[in-house]
Design an enzyme around this catalytic site. Structure first.
Site, short mmCIF file in Angstrom:
data_model
loop_
_atom_site.label_atom_id
_atom_site.label_comp_id
_atom_site.label_asym_id
_atom_site.label_seq_id
_atom_site.Cartn_x
_atom_site.Cartn_y
_atom_site.Cartn_z
N LYS A 1 53.81 -30.33 57.20
CA LYS A 1 52.47 -29.65 56.33
C LYS A 1 51.31 -29.96 57.34
O LYS A 1 50.32 -31.00 57.05
CB LYS A 1 52.24 -30.62 54.98
CG LYS A 1 51.27 -29.80 54.12
CD LYS A 1 51.61 -30.31 52.73
CE LYS A 1 50.59 -30.35 51.65
NZ LYS A 1 50.36 -28.68 51.71
N1 PMP Z 1 54.41 -24.20 50.27
C1 PMP Z 1 53.17 -24.54 51.02
C2 PMP Z 1 52.79 -23.54 52.30
C3 PMP Z 1 52.10 -25.48 50.50
O1 PMP Z 1 51.30 -25.44 50.92
C4 PMP Z 1 52.56 -26.09 49.27
C5 PMP Z 1 51.46 -26.96 48.77
N2 PMP Z 1 51.59 -28.48 49.13
C6 PMP Z 1 53.76 -25.86 48.73
C7 PMP Z 1 54.79 -25.09 49.30
C8 PMP Z 1 54.19 -26.56 47.51
O2 PMP Z 1 54.40 -28.06 47.81
P1 PMP Z 1 54.42 -29.33 46.74
O3 PMP Z 1 55.11 -28.88 45.75
O4 PMP Z 1 54.91 -30.28 47.59
O5 PMP Z 1 53.01 -29.35 46.63
#
Ligand code: PMP
Length: 306
Positions: free
Chosen positions: A157
């Site tokens: 991320k």
């Molecule tokens: N995809 C992307 C590109 C994101 O930024 C997020 C947000 N974190 C998610 C999916 C969802 O991930 P999570 O459920 O861990 O927040």
């Protein structure tokens, strides 16, 4: 942004207004930062703030850092303690979002990963809905392709990768939609600008598999678990663009988005344009869970107050 809220920076708790970085910081110049996003839900009846899946979030932050050759200065357990301490120091009694990150903090000119010092920081912000979950989303397939894992790792991320998200989100909103849907470089459905995507077809729940350039979403993982526990078949596979148009139900999920149902994609109504029964059921269970009202998944929550 509440500038007087307490944040954690350079090993100390201080007002957000005092958390500053030099303009030559590597992460600012090259997007070499990895981050997390964690929600806390305040339950008025229980007088407690519940933080969702802390361990999973901080493990993912560490894995993001590993991909980017960063040395995390603290363990996941230490970071969790800091999150809890921030909640207490800010005396939060409302829904809040935590933004922890590890960044290349050195003042260093060359775009590389090795031998550049890293640091850890975290701030918080009160947050209710990120997408309006009271109505159906109007989404559009983006003209921007999702970055590929071999271009900028989507499994990490990393802040630099969010240029891709920002391009797609602005295109969608400026064209009158609420959210973008990315196709990956192969042309299969990947995810939204900051959320994973699910479809329902003939009673089964379908979502792009983890090699479709998606982030390994923690909400995605939670929804899959809840669906399986409900006896719903879950299929992780490649999804074609036009499958979106003929799906019975579609929804986005993520920490920010929570569970946001989709009413329309590329001007084609999804199902009958209302929230579908499986989406409704999963959303109800998910929202009860995160708010501390579902004992089935109690181990996903960490209470802030004793
Ligand atoms: N995809 C992307 C590109 C994101 O930024 C997020 C947000 N974190 C998610 C999916 C969802 O991930 P999570 O459920 O861990 O927040």
């Amino acid at each position: 942004m509440e500038l007087e809220s307490i944040a954690y920076h350079q090993g100390a708790y201080k007002a957000l207004s005092e958390c500053k970085v030099n303009m030559a910081t590597h992460a600012l110049q090259y997007g070499t930062m990895v981050f997390g996003g964690v929600r806390g839900y305040y339950n008025e009846d229980r007088k407690n703030l519940f933080l969702f899946r802390l361990n999973d979030h901080f493990q993912r932050l560490h894995r993001s850092a590993r991909i980017m050759q960063m040395q995390a200065p603290l363990s996941a357990e230490q970071m969790i303690d800091i999150a809890l301490e921030l909640a207490r120091r800010n005396q939060y009694r409302k829904n809040v979002y935590f933004r922890p990150f590890i960044y290349k903090s050195a003042l260093q000119l060359s775009p590389r990963l090795h031998d550049v010092e890293d640091d850890f920081a975290m701030y918080t912000i009160p947050l209710n809905d990120y997408l309006d979950t009271s109505r159906g989303m109007r989404a559009a397939v983006s003209s921007w392709r999702r970055i590929d894992d071999n271009i900028i790792p989507t499994r990490s991320k990393a802040s630099g990768g969010y240029i891709n998200s920002a391009l797609a989100k602005s295109e969608a909103v400026q064209n009158g939609f609420d959210e973008a849907i990315f196709l990956d470089t192969r042309g299969f459905v990947s995810e939204g600008s900051a959320e994973n995507i699910f479809l329902v077809r003939d009673g089964a729940l379908i979502t792009p598999h983890l090699a479709a350039s998606v982030l390994e979403g923690i909400t995605r993982r939670s929804i899959i678990q809840i669906a399986k526990d409900q006896g719903i078949e879950v299929i992780e596979r490649d999804v074609g663009r036009t499958e979106l148009y003929i799906a019975d139900e579609v929804f986005f999920c993520g920490t920010g988005a929570q569970l946001a149902w989709v009413a329309e994609i590329d001007r084609r109504e999804i199902g009958d344009g209302e929230i579908g029964p499986i989406t409704q059921r999963l959303r109800d269970i998910f929202m009860r869970t995160v708010n501390g009202e579902n004992d089935d998944y109690r181990d996903w929550l960490t209470p802030v107050y004793k």
